[in-house]
Structures are given as structure tokens and as C-alpha cells.
Design a protein around this motif. Structure first.
Motif, PDB file in Angstrom:
ATOM      1  N   TRP A  99       0.077  11.490   8.453  1.00 41.82           N
ATOM      2  CA  TRP A  99      -0.466  10.131   8.370  1.00 41.82           C
ATOM      3  C   TRP A  99      -1.987  10.183   8.284  1.00 41.82           C
ATOM      4  CZ3 TRP A  99       2.779   5.893   8.104  1.00 41.82           C
ATOM      5  CH2 TRP A  99       4.134   6.158   8.365  1.00 41.82           C
ATOM      6  N   SER A 100      -2.554   9.179   7.651  1.00 46.53           N
ATOM      7  CA  SER A 100      -4.000   9.070   7.548  1.00 46.53           C
ATOM      8  C   SER A 100      -4.620   8.726   8.900  1.00 46.53           C
ATOM      9  CB  SER A 100      -4.377   7.993   6.521  1.00 46.53           C
ATOM     10  OG  SER A 100      -3.895   8.321   5.247  1.00 46.53           O
ATOM     11  N   VAL A 134      -1.801   4.373  -1.168  1.00 47.18           N
ATOM     12  CA  VAL A 134      -2.955   4.433  -0.272  1.00 47.18           C
ATOM     13  C   VAL A 134      -2.777   5.566   0.736  1.00 47.18           C
ATOM     14  CG1 VAL A 134      -4.266   3.183   1.489  1.00 47.18           C
ATOM     15  CG2 VAL A 134      -3.464   1.988  -0.562  1.00 47.18           C
ATOM     16  N   GLY A 135      -3.827   6.343   0.913  1.00 43.48           N
ATOM     17  CA  GLY A 135      -3.808   7.502   1.798  1.00 43.48           C
ATOM     18  C   GLY A 135      -3.746   8.811   1.037  1.00 43.48           C
ATOM     19  N   ARG A 175      -2.015  -3.029  -2.186  1.00 44.74           N
ATOM     20  CA  ARG A 175      -2.193  -2.906  -0.742  1.00 44.74           C
ATOM     21  C   ARG A 175      -2.391  -4.266  -0.074  1.00 44.74           C
ATOM     22  NH1 ARG A 175      -7.456   0.686  -1.602  1.00 44.74           N
ATOM     23  NH2 ARG A 175      -6.124   1.256  -3.364  1.00 44.74           N
ATOM     24  N   HIS A 213       2.958  11.520   1.530  1.00 42.96           N
ATOM     25  CA  HIS A 213       3.428  11.034   0.231  1.00 42.96           C
ATOM     26  C   HIS A 213       4.276  12.082  -0.477  1.00 42.96           C
ATOM     27  CE1 HIS A 213       1.603   7.055  -0.326  1.00 42.96           C
ATOM     28  NE2 HIS A 213       0.607   7.499   0.427  1.00 42.96           N
ATOM     29  N   SER A 226       0.811  -1.223   0.000  1.00 41.22           N
ATOM     30  CA  SER A 226       0.000   0.000   0.000  1.00 41.22           C
ATOM     31  C   SER A 226       0.840   1.266   0.000  1.00 41.22           C
ATOM     32  CB  SER A 226      -0.929   0.003   1.216  1.00 41.22           C
ATOM     33  OG  SER A 226      -0.181  -0.102   2.426  1.00 41.22           O
ATOM     34  N   PHE A 227       1.997   1.219   0.642  1.00 42.87           N
ATOM     35  CA  PHE A 227       2.891   2.377   0.692  1.00 42.87           C
ATOM     36  C   PHE A 227       3.244   2.854  -0.711  1.00 42.87           C
ATOM     37  CE2 PHE A 227       7.491   3.563   0.605  1.00 42.87           C
ATOM     38  CZ  PHE A 227       7.404   4.792   1.254  1.00 42.87           C
ATOM     39  N   GLY A 272      -0.140   8.914  -4.736  1.00 37.03           N
ATOM     40  CA  GLY A 272       1.013   8.402  -4.013  1.00 37.03           C
ATOM     41  C   GLY A 272       2.358   8.941  -4.460  1.00 37.03           C
ATOM     42  N   HIS A 329      -1.165   4.387   7.018  1.00 33.89           N
ATOM     43  CA  HIS A 329      -0.819   4.906   5.692  1.00 33.89           C
ATOM     44  C   HIS A 329      -0.563   6.408   5.745  1.00 33.89           C
ATOM     45  CE1 HIS A 329      -3.376   1.293   4.829  1.00 33.89           C
ATOM     46  NE2 HIS A 329      -2.280   1.024   4.129  1.00 33.89           N
TER      47      HIS A 329
END
Length: 255
Positions: free
Chosen positions: A167-168, A16-17, A53, A179, A11-12, A29, A173
Motif C-alpha cells: 500500500w502507498s 493511483v499509487g 480518483r 497493483h 482511484s483503484f 495501475g 491506495h
């Protein structure tokens, strides 16, 4: 500088986020942002992102390594293992043996390989408990990079990542601001020109003990319990998803 960039991971790297309804899989991202910047300097630049993810390290290697090698990239980024570290039991040494074997194959192609250490969760009461695991993993990554001539984006040393505002809400994430930080760090590590600047966050708000407790309870209800539920059912957030960019294709620059 580079013309064929392939990103591998979970996911990174998928993004994602960093929500974006116009992007594949609904996320943008850091890797997309890096590709957009690199595309400024090469008319024939192409980019693939195989990350999905929820993938464990062995899944990343089983599903993504061979397709990445077939694309003959001159730049590869790989981050995997974070989901493994969150499991109740993990053999970090064995995990990183498999990781190194993959890095060896990627580096042998002559491509520039970029790896990542895990971020330091010291400021979070939940993820602080993973610091020991993450530190051991990080030492493996640094040694693997040194042995194979790979570059390292040292997220553990990035103090800006200790700020929960990048961070989310799920605390796992990065959000858009996070990002952006990683995109700039990757480009700086590559020595590539870019015009990415950190998102201004302003002064942090000091929360009372009661506010922090309520936030922790809300996080447990909305994010931790669903995550545990997926583990018990043997499912993943990435089930049914395809890679957002499965083949090398041009990418349009954005702001």
C-alpha cells in the motif's frame, strides 16, 4: 479471448499509487497491466479506462456507465463504493441497489463482467474500524455477482493485501506491488494466460510501538488531514481530471 475491455471506477481502477510519468494521468495501475497482457493474445485488442480518483459510486454510474455501454465491450471491470464507505454516514443497502442495477445493464450486453470485494483492513488500526461496513458491502457484491453471472476478484480473501508494504503511504491506495497483485488476480479470475509475478518484498521489518505511533502521526498530518480538508470544502482529488483512456484504443505491452 477478449477484444474490447472497458474499466470503470475510482482511484483503484485509475491506478493511483502506481506512479508512472509516461502514463496518462501519471499512473499505470492494475487495469493497464491487465490490458497489456490481454493484448498479447489479440491483434485488434482495444482498451478504455474511464475511472477517476475520488468518485463516489453514484458519480461512477452517472458519468461512466452510459459511455461504457456505448463502446459495446466484451469485458468490463467495475469497482465503486470504497469512497462512500469512508464517509461518516452511508446507506450500504441503497448503494448496492444502484450498483446492481448497473451490473444488470452491463451483464445484459453479454459482456464478461468482473466485480471486486473490498480488501480487509484488519492489520491497520485506522481502517480496521471499517471492517463491518466493508464486510456488508462485500456480501452484496457476491450476491450481485451470483445473480448476474459476474466474476468476482475477492480482495477480502487475498491475505497478501493485509501487508502494508503493498500500500502507498496514504494507506488508501495500492502501490506498484499492490497493483501487480491485483492484475495477476484479475487475469487468474478470467482464466487468461499471463507472465505477471508478485514483487518480492522480503521479510517484514518489525516496528516498535513508538515507531508505529510516529508513523500514525505522520500519516494523520500528511494524508488524513488533507483528506478531511477536501471533505469539508466539498472538493475531490479527481476534480478537473479527465478519464485516462476515454475511448477504446490499442495499448502497447510493457514490462
Amino acid at each position: 479471448m477478449f477484444s474490447r475491455f472497458v474499466a470503470l471506477g475510482d482511484s483503484f481502477t485509475e491506478g493511483v499509487g502506481d506512479d508512472d510519468p509516461d502514463a496518462p494521468n501519471g499512473v499505470r495501475g492494475w487495469a493497464d497491466r491487465v490490458a497489456e497482457q490481454l493484448a498479447h493474445h489479440h491483434d485488434g485488442f482495444a482498451y478504455a479506462n474511464l475511472a477517476i480518483r475520488g468518485r463516489l459510486l453514484q458519480q461512477v454510474l452517472d458519468e461512466q456507465l452510459a459511455p461504457a455501454l456505448e463502446m459495446k465491450p466484451d469485458l468490463v471491470t467495475m469497482y465503486a463504493g470504497g469512497n462512500d464507505l469512508m464517509r461518516p454516514k452511508v446507506d450500504i443497502d441503497a448503494l448496492c441497489d444502484d450498483y446492481e442495477a448497473a451490473v444488470d445493464q452491463l451483464a445484459a450486453t453479454g459482456a464478461t463482467v468482473v466485480l471486486f470485494t473490498g480488501a480487509d483492513g484488519v492489520e491497520d488500526p485506522i481502517f480496521r474500524r471499517m471492517r463491518g461496513r466493508t464486510a456488508v458491502y462485500n456480501e452484496h457484491v457476491r450476491l450481485i455477482a451470483a445473480r448476474h453471472g459476474a466474476l468476482v476478484v475477492d480482495m477480502w480473501a487475498m491475505r497478501a493485501l493485509r501487508d502494508r508494504r503493498v500500500w502507498s503511504a496514504d494507506r488508501i491506495h495500492l502501490n506498484t506491488a499492490g497493483h501487480v497483485l491485483i492484475a495477476a488476480a484479475v487475469l487468474d479470475t478470467l482464466g487468461a494466460k499471463h507472465d505477471i509475478t508478485p514483487t518480492p518484498l522480503g521479510k517484514a521489518v518489525v516496528r516498535s510501538r513508538q515507531q508505529r505511533l510516529l508513523e500514525n502521526l505522520r500519516w494523520a498530518r500528511e494524508h488524513a488531514l488533507p483528506w478531511l480538508g477536501r471533505r469539508l470544502r466539498g472538493t475531490s482529488s479527481g476534480d478537473g481530471l479527465d478519464p485516462k483512456r476515454p475511448t477504446l484504443t490499442p495499448i502497447t505491452s510493457r514490462r
